[in-house]
Design a protein around this motif. Structure first.
Motif, short mmCIF file in Angstrom:
data_model
loop_
_atom_site.label_atom_id
_atom_site.label_comp_id
_atom_site.label_asym_id
_atom_site.label_seq_id
_atom_site.Cartn_x
_atom_site.Cartn_y
_atom_site.Cartn_z
N ARG A 110 0.86 -1.19 0.00
CA ARG A 110 0.00 0.00 0.00
C ARG A 110 0.89 1.23 0.00
O ARG A 110 1.85 1.31 0.76
CB ARG A 110 -0.90 0.02 1.24
CG ARG A 110 -2.17 -0.81 1.11
CD ARG A 110 -2.95 -0.89 2.40
NE ARG A 110 -2.97 0.35 3.17
CZ ARG A 110 -2.83 0.38 4.49
NH1 ARG A 110 -2.63 -0.73 5.18
NH2 ARG A 110 -2.89 1.53 5.13
N VAL A 111 0.56 2.18 -0.86
CA VAL A 111 1.27 3.46 -0.90
C VAL A 111 0.28 4.56 -0.56
O VAL A 111 -0.75 4.70 -1.22
CB VAL A 111 1.88 3.72 -2.30
CG1 VAL A 111 2.63 5.06 -2.31
CG2 VAL A 111 2.80 2.58 -2.70
N GLU A 112 0.56 5.31 0.50
CA GLU A 112 -0.33 6.38 0.93
C GLU A 112 0.49 7.58 1.39
O GLU A 112 1.70 7.48 1.62
CB GLU A 112 -1.23 5.90 2.08
CG GLU A 112 -2.22 4.82 1.70
CD GLU A 112 -3.05 4.35 2.88
OE1 GLU A 112 -3.92 3.49 2.67
OE2 GLU A 112 -2.82 4.84 4.01
N SER A 113 -0.18 8.71 1.53
CA SER A 113 0.46 9.90 2.07
C SER A 113 -0.21 10.27 3.38
O SER A 113 -1.35 9.89 3.66
CB SER A 113 0.38 11.06 1.08
OG SER A 113 -0.97 11.38 0.79
N ARG A 114 0.52 11.02 4.19
CA ARG A 114 -0.03 11.53 5.45
C ARG A 114 0.53 12.93 5.65
O ARG A 114 1.69 13.10 6.01
CB ARG A 114 0.33 10.63 6.63
CG ARG A 114 -0.31 11.07 7.95
CD ARG A 114 0.16 10.22 9.10
NE ARG A 114 -0.48 10.63 10.36
CZ ARG A 114 -1.62 10.13 10.84
NH1 ARG A 114 -2.22 9.15 10.17
NH2 ARG A 114 -2.12 10.56 11.97
N GLN A 126 -4.99 4.83 9.27
CA GLN A 126 -3.55 4.72 9.53
C GLN A 126 -3.23 4.64 11.01
O GLN A 126 -2.09 4.31 11.37
CB GLN A 126 -2.84 5.92 8.90
CG GLN A 126 -2.85 5.90 7.37
CD GLN A 126 -2.29 7.19 6.76
OE1 GLN A 126 -2.02 8.16 7.48
NE2 GLN A 126 -2.14 7.21 5.44
N ARG A 127 -4.20 4.95 11.88
CA ARG A 127 -3.94 4.83 13.31
C ARG A 127 -3.72 3.37 13.71
O ARG A 127 -2.99 3.07 14.66
CB ARG A 127 -5.10 5.42 14.11
CG ARG A 127 -5.18 6.92 14.08
CD ARG A 127 -6.13 7.47 15.13
NE ARG A 127 -6.35 8.89 14.95
CZ ARG A 127 -7.42 9.41 14.35
NH1 ARG A 127 -8.38 8.60 13.90
NH2 ARG A 127 -7.55 10.72 14.20
N THR A 128 -4.38 2.46 13.01
CA THR A 128 -4.25 1.04 13.34
C THR A 128 -3.15 0.37 12.55
O THR A 128 -2.51 -0.57 13.04
CB THR A 128 -5.59 0.31 13.08
OG1 THR A 128 -5.96 0.50 11.71
CG2 THR A 128 -6.68 0.87 13.98
N ARG A 129 -2.89 0.85 11.33
CA ARG A 129 -1.83 0.22 10.53
C ARG A 129 -1.37 1.22 9.47
O ARG A 129 -2.16 1.70 8.67
CB ARG A 129 -2.33 -1.05 9.86
CG ARG A 129 -1.21 -1.87 9.21
CD ARG A 129 -1.77 -3.15 8.61
NE ARG A 129 -0.71 -3.99 8.10
CZ ARG A 129 -0.05 -4.90 8.81
NH1 ARG A 129 -0.36 -5.07 10.09
NH2 ARG A 129 0.90 -5.65 8.28
N THR A 136 5.20 11.59 3.63
CA THR A 136 4.77 12.50 4.69
C THR A 136 5.69 13.72 4.76
O THR A 136 6.68 13.81 4.04
CB THR A 136 4.74 11.76 6.04
OG1 THR A 136 4.09 12.55 7.02
CG2 THR A 136 6.15 11.42 6.52
N THR A 137 5.36 14.66 5.63
CA THR A 137 6.14 15.88 5.85
C THR A 137 6.85 15.79 7.19
O THR A 137 6.50 14.94 8.03
CB THR A 137 5.23 17.11 5.83
OG1 THR A 137 4.27 16.98 6.90
CG2 THR A 137 4.50 17.25 4.50
#
Length: 851
Positions: A110-114, A126-129, A136-137
């Protein structure tokens, strides 16, 4: 499956896209698989992203299938790659590029940003995994470290990539990244770190700063990989048909607009870069006023616009919906879109690296030529363009130096660690000393910061709101939920004049402007923002409510920190270019165009040599003028002007008014200044520099203002909860009160000392000022009496009158000044003095001036 098989799959994916890996990309992949870390330096658009990312991909492809394939989608691999980007705007494009590679290699990642723009639903998931690859920054990474379970979140982390490291280096955000990396390395000792950088002079320093030090205090090994793909850069200028012999800053303004339009008419796509947001608004309005039909395919992009508008512009560049974009540095970095045909730079780039960065937006792919067209706003900017071209050819790129021990940021980080499970004194000292920023941190400094976060130090001990961290059984922790919430809302180092939201009465958000600008507006006033004329209706709840204005004219907001000085490298190149002109060499089209101006300068005074300081003296009805030309950038000249005024005033009771620009400064006094006596007495000396600079300016007031930022970063003042933000006046009052308390009752407070250091370095470039004085003290000093102001002096005189006049009245005054300056001077009216290093007296004796 072997490592070779993993790289074979990557290269097969490249071939399917009709690409061929470059040697430097393979070098990075091989280094990564050997467990190495380093810094990638290559031109914009030459494949740095995949050079950094595909090492971890090759590693995963080399693992047995059962090890890298989860049984269920919900069991996707834990976090393995952390990608840190300096701008939220880059996160979406980076996520998309990394996702393409993951899907192309059929990896179950999985590729995601935060970032601050991530939806609440995705943050909750994303809190759980965390995903396998997280973009991210620095601020969002610090927020993750606030979690008590952050050790387990990062337990499987293999690689951290820091994108655009040259933008973070030498800033508090860069030091924040250093501290976060130190924490991650403590959790994952075998973590590999790769930086991605472009247009930077001191690569090894940048790499060493990113890597930090090991437990023994030795620098970690850092491989510097340079892209070998040649990237040709062509720099050209739009040259006015006629050139005023007495130019002043901004005198061309948009006079070259017709030529700019002709260039843009033939371009399929173009970016017009400006140095400031105000200039961006002005040029966008000018283009649309000249060509109303262009409105449908012309857009504006700068950092104060709403995220929705910026994303719309970026998407429009990708799809071709927008053909022309007027932008600031908000499009300097790696926002991914198709290469544009034409890149234009309004005004001087002020730095070699900035010009290269912006030029790279055209020909934004390997092997293509990058071109940039510079549009001067005054004649001497043509000299800067010619100098920048020469500096590029010589490889003279600006360096950026890392920060040294910003204690306000350390205080913030300690609260983060205390909130994220706690820390011990010995453990945190060893950890933060592995960073370049804090490797010289003393135990006494750490104890002072610990006392500060525990109870605000001795001065604030009686106030419970400053007691954030508790010490229990050898561990420092945050136990108060209110402290935890306020800290999470305050994480970060970006502090500016308080932003006021701009909204239509219907509720749609346009962006933000600074409170200092809004405070001058009254209902009914018109101003230009987001490329649109707006009528100010009212200010309520820290929001400027507006409607579309019927008239097109109006004030343009001005943002703090907009004026950039010439860099040291470009300043040196300008001095070299003027030396060629002094010798009668005018090779480039820019120098040929400005030749009449420089000929007039040589006729009325001189063109100074690189090893010579030129001082011009004249008298007008306004008083006695001293014009001094070190050619070292505006900030240095502001410091020099204040320093000279103070030192000369020690010899004679004179009051001075001064102005400065990138080439020099002017001192205006009612009576003739004792210049020669001041030179003999050490006007150019570096002795007692800190004392004299502190006394020459209202240093206490400047430090008081700077303390607002430090107080905010250190957590002394709180900006407010969402929807209940405090005004800039409230924050300034709170930080000012704290400053006074510390100054009066705790003068040795380390945050006060930091405020003084930052004022000297940020506002006056004190270290550069010292180097400049050392250079000038070794130079010949040439004093020339002139009958009337010279071309170099003229813009300084205009700046002296600019503050007190409207633009219309200023233009009238300048026309009268120009007529006066154009009058011929008497031949031989100049008297020349020389004062050089060879005249240096023995210690304890005064220097002498020879006529």
């Amino acid at each position: 499956m072997s490592g070779e098989t993993g790289q074979t799959q990557v290269e097969a994916w490249f071939r399917n896209r009709e690409w061929e890996p470059f040697a430097f990309q393979r070098e990075v992949w091989d280094a990564y698989t050997r467990g190495e870390s380093g810094l990638i330096h290559a031109a914009t658009g030459t494949g740095k992203t995949y050079a950094a990312f595909l090492g971890p991909v090759i590693e995963a492809l080399s693992e047995p299938i059962r090890q890298r394939t989860p049984r269920r989608r919900a069991d996707a691999a834990p976090l393995r790659v952390l990608w840190i980007t300096p701008l939220r705007a880059l996160a979406a494009d980076t996520e998309q590029a990394l996702q393409q590679a993951v899907e192309g290699m059929a990896l179950p990642w999985r590729v995601e940003s935060r970032t601050g723009d991530t939806s609440a639903a995705q943050r909750a998931r994303q809190r759980t995994r965390l995903p396998t690859v997280l973009v991210t920054t620095p601020e969002s990474l610090s927020l993750l470290l606030c979690r008590a379970d952050h050790a387990s979140l990062f337990a499987d982390l293999r690689c951290v990539v820091v994108d655009e490291w040259h933008e973070l280096l030498s800033t508090k955000r860069g030091a924040q990244v250093e501290l976060c990396l130190a924490r991650l390395r403590a959790l994952c000792p075998h973590l590999r770190t790769w930086g991605v950088s472009a247009t930077l002079g001191n690569l090894q320093v940048a790499a060493d700063t990113l890597m930090g030090l090991d437990a023994t205090g030795m620098p970690r090994p850092a491989r510097v990989v340079r892209g070998v793909v040649p990237k040709a850069v062509v720099v050209e200028s739009l040259v006015p048909e006629t050139m005023d012999r007495f130019p002043w800053a901004g005198h061309l303004n948009t006079k070259l607009l017709p030529e700019v339009i002709r260039r843009l008419e033939n371009a399929e796509s173009a970016i017009v870069f400006t140095n400031t947001r105000s200039q961006c608004e002005i040029w966008f309005q000018s283009l649309i006023a000249a060509n109303p039909d262009w409105f449908i395919f012309t857009a504006i992009h700068h950092g104060s616009l709403s995220r929705a508008q910026r994303e719309d512009v970026e998407d429009g560049l990708k799809t071709g919906r927008y053909r022309i974009v007027v932008a600031t540095s908000s499009l300097d970095l790696g926002v991914d879109f198709a290469p544009v045909d034409v890149v234009m730079q309004i005004g001087s780039p002020k730095g070699v690296a900035r010009l290269l960065q912006r030029a790279g937006r055209s020909g934004h792919s390997p092997g293509r030529v990058s071109r940039i067209v510079c549009v001067p706003t005054h004649a001497f900017e043509l000299v800067e363009v010619a100098a920048a071209r020469a500096a590029i050819e010589a490889g003279a790129i600006e360096s950026r130096e890392p920060l040294d021990r910003p204690l306000d940021l350390l205080a913030q980080h300690l609260v983060t660690l205390a909130l994220g499970g706690g820390f011990t004194r010995a453990g945190v000292l060893a950890e933060v000393r592995t960073t370049r920023a804090y490797h010289r941190l003393t135990k006494e400094e750490l104890d002072w910061v610990l006392a500060f976060v525990m109870h605000g130090g001795d001065t604030l001990r009686a106030y419970p709101e400053y007691a954030k961290v508790q010490y229990e059984e050898g561990t420092y922790r945050v136990t108060d939920r209110r402290v935890a919430l306020r800290h999470r809302l305050s994480i970060g180092t970006i502090v500016s004049d308080h932003a006021i939201a701009v909204r239509y009465l219907t509720g749609r958000r346009l962006g933000t402007i600074e409170e200092s600008f809004v405070s001058r507006l009254t209902p009914g006033d018109t101003f230009i923002f987001a490329g649109t004329p707006l009528e100010f209706v009212r200010l309520r709840d820290l929001t400027a409510w507006v409607r579309r204005a019927k008239k097109r004219a109006g004030a343009v907001p001005r943002w703090a920190g907009a004026r950039m000085p010439l860099s040291s490298e470009l300043s040196a190149a300008v001095r070299d270019m003027l030396e060629q002109a002094r010798m009668g060499v005018f090779v480039s089209p820019e120098m040929q165009a400005v030749k009449p101006v420089l000929d007039t300068q040589a006729d009325r005074s001189v063109i100074p040599r690189p090893d010579e300081l030129l001082i011009e003296r004249t008298e007008t009805r306004d008083g006695h003028h001293l014009f001094v030309y070190p050619f070292e950038g505006r900030l240095v000249h502001e410091g020099l002007a204040a320093l000279w005024a103070y030192r000369i005033a020690q010899l004679a009771p004179l009051s001075f008014t001064f102005s400065s620009n990138d080439y020099g400064f002017e001192l205006l006094s009612p009576d003739r200044a004792p210049l020669e006596e001041a030179l003999e007495s050490g006007l150019l000396s570096t002795a007692h520099l800190l004392h004299d600079i502190t006394n020459s300016l209202n240093a206490a007031e400047l430090a008081r203002r700077q303390f607002r930022e430090i107080a905010r970063v250190a957590g002394l003042v709180f900006s407010g909860y969402p929807g209940q933000s405090k005004s800039a006046k409230q924050l300034q009052a709170s930080s000012g009160l704290l400053y006074d308390v510390f100054a009066n009752h705790d003068p040795d407070n380390l945050l006060l000392a930091q405020a003084r250091r930052e004022v000297l370095e940020r506002q006056l470039e004190a270290s550069r000022l010292t180097r400049v004085l050392e250079r000038l003290s070794r130079s010949d000093v040439r004093v020339v009496e002139v009958e009337r102001p010279t071309p170099l002096a003229f813009p300084l005189m205009v700046d002296m009158t600019r503050a007190s006049l409207s633009m219309e009245k200023l233009a009238d005054r300048v026309r009268r000044m120009t007529v006066s300056a154009e009058r011929p001077t008497r031949s031989g009216s100049a008297s020349v003095f020389r004062f050089g290093p060879k005249d240096a007296p023995p210690a304890g004796k005064k220097r002498r001036v020879r006529k």
